[in-house]
Each structure stands twice: as C-alpha cells, then as structure tokens.
Design a protein around this motif. Structure first.
Motif, PDB file in Angstrom:
ATOM      1  N   PHE A 145       0.813  -1.216   0.000  1.00 55.75           N
ATOM      2  CA  PHE A 145       0.000   0.000   0.000  1.00 55.75           C
ATOM      3  C   PHE A 145       0.853   1.275   0.000  1.00 55.75           C
ATOM      4  O   PHE A 145       0.362   2.355   0.302  1.00 55.75           O
ATOM      5  N   SER A 146       2.124   1.169  -0.357  1.00 54.78           N
ATOM      6  CA  SER A 146       3.059   2.278  -0.173  1.00 54.78           C
ATOM      7  C   SER A 146       2.786   3.504  -1.043  1.00 54.78           C
ATOM      8  O   SER A 146       3.068   4.618  -0.630  1.00 54.78           O
ATOM      9  N   GLU A 147       2.237   3.348  -2.222  1.00 55.20           N
ATOM     10  CA  GLU A 147       2.128   4.487  -3.133  1.00 55.20           C
ATOM     11  C   GLU A 147       0.797   5.231  -3.087  1.00 55.20           C
ATOM     12  O   GLU A 147       0.680   6.313  -3.663  1.00 55.20           O
ATOM     13  N   PHE A 148      -0.209   4.659  -2.439  1.00 54.93           N
ATOM     14  CA  PHE A 148      -1.524   5.289  -2.390  1.00 54.93           C
ATOM     15  C   PHE A 148      -2.079   5.193  -0.970  1.00 54.93           C
ATOM     16  O   PHE A 148      -1.730   4.279  -0.226  1.00 54.93           O
ATOM     17  N   ASN A 149      -2.960   6.099  -0.620  1.00 57.49           N
ATOM     18  CA  ASN A 149      -3.598   6.073   0.697  1.00 57.49           C
ATOM     19  C   ASN A 149      -4.961   5.393   0.673  1.00 57.49           C
ATOM     20  O   ASN A 149      -5.322   4.692   1.596  1.00 57.49           O
ATOM     21  N   ASN A 150      -5.726   5.609  -0.379  1.00 61.03           N
ATOM     22  CA  ASN A 150      -7.107   5.122  -0.450  1.00 61.03           C
ATOM     23  C   ASN A 150      -7.209   3.919  -1.382  1.00 61.03           C
ATOM     24  O   ASN A 150      -6.723   3.957  -2.517  1.00 61.03           O
ATOM     25  N   TRP A 151      -7.894   2.880  -0.873  1.00 60.14           N
ATOM     26  CA  TRP A 151      -7.976   1.603  -1.580  1.00 60.14           C
ATOM     27  C   TRP A 151      -9.403   1.078  -1.574  1.00 60.14           C
ATOM     28  O   TRP A 151     -10.196   1.406  -0.702  1.00 60.14           O
ATOM     29  N   ARG A 152      -9.677   0.232  -2.556  1.00 57.26           N
ATOM     30  CA  ARG A 152     -10.989  -0.394  -2.684  1.00 57.26           C
ATOM     31  C   ARG A 152     -10.808  -1.902  -2.767  1.00 57.26           C
ATOM     32  O   ARG A 152      -9.937  -2.393  -3.487  1.00 57.26           O
TER      33      ARG A 152
END
Length: 191
Positions: A145-152
């Motif tokens: 998850f290192s490059e983005f904060n928000n995930w789906r």
C-alpha cells in the motif's frame, strides 16, 4: 436415506438437483470469473495460510498485508442477519487465506478467503453450523500500500466493491457472510 445433516442421499429428487446446480454454478464461476485470473499468478507471488495454525498465522502477518482475520458465528436468535459480538478465538477460526500478485499489475493485490468450516446449520438441535461473518484488518505499513492512501476491495465474482479504506486509518473491514466451505476471491486496487 438421510445423512447426519438430514440431507437426502438418494439418486433423484430436489436435493440431488440442488447439489448439481451448486456444482454447475461453481464450474461456471471458475470458467468465467476465476480460472484465467488464478492461472495468471505464479508460485513466487502466491502464498497460502491456515489461520488457526499459530505458525502459519504468524507467517501470514509477516509475509502479507494482513494484520488480522476475524470470524464471528451467527446469533442463534437471528441466524441470517446478525453475527455475535465476540470473534471466534484464533484456534477456532477455520479460515484459509491466500495472497496473489500478478506481476503485470503493479498496484493491484489479490487475496482469497476460504471458510474451512463445512457443517451446515441445524436449527433442530440449535447448532450454529459453519456459517461465519468475516472481517479483516490490513497492515497500513505494508509495501503493498506504499504508493496510495485510499484503496478499494472488490469481489471478483460480481465486481462489487465490498469495502473502501484509507491506509492511514486502522480499521476492520467487513467481508460479509461466508457459507460453510465457501471461498471468495478479491482484488485490492487504489482509488
């Protein structure tokens, strides 16, 4: 003849039809949704863990982006809607978790959860059976998850969004109810 779960074991009738339809639906799911995707993963980026085994559970936490997998039995009084408030203890979480990575998709993670409990609900003797409500916690500090904060989190079977999370906020995500023996395949993508 009936088996221990009072399912008819004959050679015709509605129970046989129901079992056949279930197998046909699983074959369709494999052929049209999961098959080519699962075959695209290689052994190097695929890991599978039996959660109730303490060594494998620790390895799951070390080798993946999972921090916790929780299972909840159904409320006997409201079996179809509400899980109990307390999760099963670790040794009673009959879950298998697998993680996959397709090297052609740099920001997408895949995982599968399988409910390894296989006993059906038997209301005539007040057993909760194998149906479980599943929740997960992800490791916000994971390289996945290192490059983005928000995930789906997306269920591959019907392409529905199951959960959305911000890696900066530690939270428990509901994956919903799992029938006995049921497995679900998910992908995690940035938003």
């Amino acid at each position: 003849h009936d088996n221990v779960y009072h399912q008819w074991e004959g050679t015709s009738g509605s129970d046989k039809s129901s079992k056949f339809n279930t197998v046909a639906a699983l074959n369709d799911l494999w052929k049209n949704k999961w098959g080519s995707l699962l075959m695209s993963f290689n052994d190097v980026n695929t890991h599978s863990y039996i959660y109730r085994d303490s060594t494998e559970r620790v390895n799951l936490f070390i080798d993946s982006y999972f921090n916790e997998i929780l299972t909840y039995s159904p409320q006997i009084t409201d079996y179809w809607e509400e899980p109990t408030n307390q999760p099963d203890s670790n040794q009673y979480r009959y879950i298998q978790a697998a993680t996959f990575k397709n090297t052609n998709e740099s920001h997408t993670q895949y995982f599968m959860i399988v409910n390894r409990r296989c006993s059906p609900y038997r209301p005539e003797i007040s057993e909760d059976g194998g149906r479980r409500f599943v929740k997960v916690k992800f490791d916000a500090n994971s390289n996945a998850f290192s490059e983005f904060n928000n995930w789906r989190v997306i269920n591959i079977e019907n392409n529905s969004t199951v959960a959305v999370f911000d890696k900066r906020v530690v939270s428990t995500l509901d994956l919903g109810w799992y029938l006995p023996g049921e497995g679900k395949l998910y992908k995690i993508i940035p938003m």
